[in-house]
Design a protein around this motif. Structure first.
Motif, PDB file in Angstrom:
ATOM      1  N   ASP A   5       0.869  -1.186   0.000  1.00 48.28           N
ATOM      2  CA  ASP A   5       0.000   0.000   0.000  1.00 48.28           C
ATOM      3  C   ASP A   5       0.898   1.227   0.000  1.00 48.28           C
ATOM      4  O   ASP A   5       1.511   1.565   1.017  1.00 48.28           O
ATOM      5  N   ARG A   6       1.010   1.877  -1.157  1.00 46.30           N
ATOM      6  CA  ARG A   6       1.913   3.030  -1.290  1.00 46.30           C
ATOM      7  C   ARG A   6       1.586   4.144  -0.299  1.00 46.30           C
ATOM      8  O   ARG A   6       2.471   4.838   0.173  1.00 46.30           O
ATOM      9  N   ALA A   7       0.308   4.305   0.019  1.00 42.89           N
ATOM     10  CA  ALA A   7      -0.096   5.378   0.931  1.00 42.89           C
ATOM     11  C   ALA A   7       0.561   5.230   2.301  1.00 42.89           C
ATOM     12  O   ALA A   7       0.819   6.220   2.980  1.00 42.89           O
ATOM     13  N   ASP A   8       0.857   3.994   2.707  1.00 50.25           N
ATOM     14  CA  ASP A   8       1.474   3.760   4.014  1.00 50.25           C
ATOM     15  C   ASP A   8       2.894   4.304   4.093  1.00 50.25           C
ATOM     16  O   ASP A   8       3.417   4.503   5.187  1.00 50.25           O
ATOM     17  N   THR A   9       3.548   4.504   2.949  1.00 53.85           N
ATOM     18  CA  THR A   9       4.947   4.951   2.961  1.00 53.85           C
ATOM     19  C   THR A   9       5.098   6.443   2.706  1.00 53.85           C
ATOM     20  O   THR A   9       6.210   6.959   2.762  1.00 53.85           O
ATOM     21  N   ILE A  10       3.997   7.140   2.431  1.00 47.81           N
ATOM     22  CA  ILE A  10       4.070   8.580   2.169  1.00 47.81           C
ATOM     23  C   ILE A  10       4.158   9.329   3.499  1.00 47.81           C
ATOM     24  O   ILE A  10       3.244   9.283   4.317  1.00 47.81           O
ATOM     25  N   VAL A  11       5.291  10.015   3.700  1.00 45.85           N
ATOM     26  CA  VAL A  11       5.518  10.780   4.923  1.00 45.85           C
ATOM     27  C   VAL A  11       4.874  12.157   4.799  1.00 45.85           C
ATOM     28  O   VAL A  11       4.225  12.634   5.729  1.00 45.85           O
ATOM     29  N   ASN A  12       5.063  12.811   3.659  1.00 46.90           N
ATOM     30  CA  ASN A  12       4.468  14.110   3.361  1.00 46.90           C
ATOM     31  C   ASN A  12       3.898  14.058   1.957  1.00 46.90           C
ATOM     32  O   ASN A  12       4.597  13.682   1.018  1.00 46.90           O
ATOM     33  N   GLY A  13       2.640  14.447   1.830  1.00 48.20           N
ATOM     34  CA  GLY A  13       1.988  14.423   0.518  1.00 48.20           C
ATOM     35  C   GLY A  13       2.240  15.682  -0.289  1.00 48.20           C
ATOM     36  O   GLY A  13       2.881  16.633   0.168  1.00 48.20           O
ATOM     37  N   PHE A  14       1.718  15.692  -1.484  1.00 47.11           N
ATOM     38  CA  PHE A  14       1.846  16.807  -2.408  1.00 47.11           C
ATOM     39  C   PHE A  14       0.933  17.950  -1.996  1.00 47.11           C
ATOM     40  O   PHE A  14      -0.247  17.748  -1.739  1.00 47.11           O
ATOM     41  N   GLU A  15       1.484  19.159  -1.911  1.00 51.37           N
ATOM     42  CA  GLU A  15       0.719  20.381  -1.623  1.00 51.37           C
ATOM     43  C   GLU A  15       1.173  21.423  -2.624  1.00 51.37           C
ATOM     44  O   GLU A  15       2.203  22.072  -2.417  1.00 51.37           O
ATOM     45  N   PRO A  16       0.441  21.587  -3.726  1.00 49.02           N
ATOM     46  CA  PRO A  16       0.889  22.505  -4.762  1.00 49.02           C
ATOM     47  C   PRO A  16       0.949  23.947  -4.265  1.00 49.02           C
ATOM     48  O   PRO A  16       0.085  24.383  -3.509  1.00 49.02           O
ATOM     49  N   PRO A  17       1.988  24.669  -4.681  1.00 46.25           N
ATOM     50  CA  PRO A  17       2.058  26.077  -4.301  1.00 46.25           C
ATOM     51  C   PRO A  17       1.016  26.870  -5.085  1.00 46.25           C
ATOM     52  O   PRO A  17       0.739  26.548  -6.243  1.00 46.25           O
ATOM     53  N   PRO A  18       0.441  27.904  -4.493  1.00 45.05           N
ATOM     54  CA  PRO A  18      -0.545  28.714  -5.211  1.00 45.05           C
ATOM     55  C   PRO A  18       0.087  29.534  -6.339  1.00 45.05           C
ATOM     56  O   PRO A  18      -0.594  29.953  -7.259  1.00 45.05           O
ATOM     57  N   ALA A  19       1.388  29.740  -6.258  1.00 45.06           N
ATOM     58  CA  ALA A  19       2.143  30.445  -7.296  1.00 45.06           C
ATOM     59  C   ALA A  19       3.540  29.830  -7.326  1.00 45.06           C
ATOM     60  O   ALA A  19       3.983  29.261  -6.323  1.00 45.06           O
ATOM     61  N   PRO A  20       4.248  29.914  -8.460  1.00 42.98           N
ATOM     62  CA  PRO A  20       5.559  29.263  -8.556  1.00 42.98           C
ATOM     63  C   PRO A  20       6.551  29.648  -7.450  1.00 42.98           C
ATOM     64  O   PRO A  20       7.389  28.849  -7.069  1.00 42.98           O
ATOM     65  N   TRP A  21       6.446  30.846  -6.931  1.00 48.68           N
ATOM     66  CA  TRP A  21       7.392  31.318  -5.917  1.00 48.68           C
ATOM     67  C   TRP A  21       6.881  31.110  -4.487  1.00 48.68           C
ATOM     68  O   TRP A  21       7.614  31.307  -3.534  1.00 48.68           O
ATOM     69  N   ALA A  22       5.660  30.655  -4.339  1.00 52.10           N
ATOM     70  CA  ALA A  22       5.044  30.527  -3.017  1.00 52.10           C
ATOM     71  C   ALA A  22       5.409  29.196  -2.346  1.00 52.10           C
ATOM     72  O   ALA A  22       5.914  28.275  -2.969  1.00 52.10           O
ATOM     73  N   ALA A  23       5.115  29.143  -1.045  1.00 52.03           N
ATOM     74  CA  ALA A  23       5.378  27.936  -0.260  1.00 52.03           C
ATOM     75  C   ALA A  23       4.455  26.802  -0.690  1.00 52.03           C
ATOM     76  O   ALA A  23       3.348  27.029  -1.158  1.00 52.03           O
ATOM     77  N   GLY A  24       4.929  25.598  -0.523  1.00 45.74           N
ATOM     78  CA  GLY A  24       4.159  24.407  -0.843  1.00 45.74           C
ATOM     79  C   GLY A  24       5.087  23.205  -0.794  1.00 45.74           C
ATOM     80  O   GLY A  24       6.293  23.356  -0.618  1.00 45.74           O
ATOM     81  N   HIS A  25       4.548  22.040  -0.951  1.00 48.17           N
ATOM     82  CA  HIS A  25       5.372  20.827  -1.001  1.00 48.17           C
ATOM     83  C   HIS A  25       5.263  20.271  -2.409  1.00 48.17           C
ATOM     84  O   HIS A  25       4.255  19.710  -2.792  1.00 48.17           O
ATOM     85  N   ARG A  26       6.331  20.443  -3.183  1.00 46.04           N
ATOM     86  CA  ARG A  26       6.334  20.183  -4.618  1.00 46.04           C
ATOM     87  C   ARG A  26       6.683  18.732  -4.961  1.00 46.04           C
ATOM     88  O   ARG A  26       7.472  18.476  -5.851  1.00 46.04           O
ATOM     89  N   GLY A  27       6.092  17.807  -4.264  1.00 48.38           N
ATOM     90  CA  GLY A  27       6.321  16.391  -4.502  1.00 48.38           C
ATOM     91  C   GLY A  27       5.781  15.591  -3.338  1.00 48.38           C
ATOM     92  O   GLY A  27       4.965  16.091  -2.558  1.00 48.38           O
ATOM     93  N   VAL A  28       6.228  14.343  -3.231  1.00 46.93           N
ATOM     94  CA  VAL A  28       5.855  13.496  -2.104  1.00 46.93           C
ATOM     95  C   VAL A  28       7.130  12.974  -1.459  1.00 46.93           C
ATOM     96  O   VAL A  28       8.144  12.790  -2.125  1.00 46.93           O
ATOM     97  N   ASP A  29       7.083  12.778  -0.156  1.00 48.28           N
ATOM     98  CA  ASP A  29       8.197  12.202   0.585  1.00 48.28           C
ATOM     99  C   ASP A  29       7.839  10.758   0.902  1.00 48.28           C
ATOM    100  O   ASP A  29       6.808  10.479   1.519  1.00 48.28           O
ATOM    101  N   ILE A  30       8.712   9.841   0.473  1.00 49.43           N
ATOM    102  CA  ILE A  30       8.486   8.413   0.639  1.00 49.43           C
ATOM    103  C   ILE A  30       9.478   7.882   1.668  1.00 49.43           C
ATOM    104  O   ILE A  30      10.690   8.043   1.501  1.00 49.43           O
ATOM    105  N   ALA A  31       8.981   7.254   2.723  1.00 50.27           N
ATOM    106  CA  ALA A  31       9.850   6.704   3.768  1.00 50.27           C
ATOM    107  C   ALA A  31      10.757   5.625   3.183  1.00 50.27           C
ATOM    108  O   ALA A  31      10.301   4.741   2.464  1.00 50.27           O
TER     109      ALA A  31
END
Length: 164
Positions: free
Chosen positions: A38-64
């Motif tokens: 189950d891939r979801a079990d290994t995701i430490v931090n999910g994807f959070e798109p930034p509202p603008a290219p320069w803004a804060a966000g999580h530009r991918g997923v972190d896999i344990a």
């Protein structure tokens, strides 16, 4: 397996330097072997798109994953960068269809210009970056828009509606 094409909004790649040694465009796999049940079990931090290219966000997923774990190309393409950015090693692969995947912190076993096939080893998980004990896997399209790399692994569901 997902096929990504121009109809889905992705731009055509700037180069077609792909050989018959590579898998068909749009064939994707989990970047760590073996893939978890189950891939979801290994995701430490999910994807959070930034509202603008320069803004804060999580530009991918972190896999344990443990330091030293082999990292594999999620899809076929050309390595466009393999080196260190700031304090962490990084591998970038440009794929047919204009998609670009990033893998960090990864101690590269490839170099810029190498062609890699889907599932081929590209390096091993190192230390550094924002997540300890994990692989940061990112995805962007040719227009520079960040996308959730998990979408590459999700089957596309096609629905046909009657014409009235």
């Amino acid at each position: 397996m997902v096929t990504v094409n121009a109809d889905s909004g992705y731009a055509v790649p700037a180069t077609d330097r792909v050989t018959s040694e590579l898998s068909p465009p749009g064939t994707w796999t989990w970047p760590l072997v073996p893939p978890p049940p189950d891939r979801a079990d290994t995701i430490v931090n999910g994807f959070e798109p930034p509202p603008a290219p320069w803004a804060a966000g999580h530009r991918g997923v972190d896999i344990a994953a443990a330091t030293g774990t082999r990292v594999h190309a999620a899809g076929s393409g050309e390595v466009t960068f393999a080196g260190v950015v700031v304090d962490r090693p990084l591998v970038v692969i440009e794929h047919p269809g204009g998609l670009r995947t990033t893998y960090e912190p990864v101690r590269p076993e490839v170099q810029a210009g190498d062609l890699v096939g889907v599932g081929e080893p590209i390096g091993s998980l190192a230390t550094g970056g924002h997540c300890s004990g994990c692989l940061h896997w990112g995805l962007r399209n040719a227009a520079g828009v960040y996308l959730d790399p998990m979408q590459l692994l999700t089957p596309v569901q096609i629905r046909l509606y009657p014409v009235r």
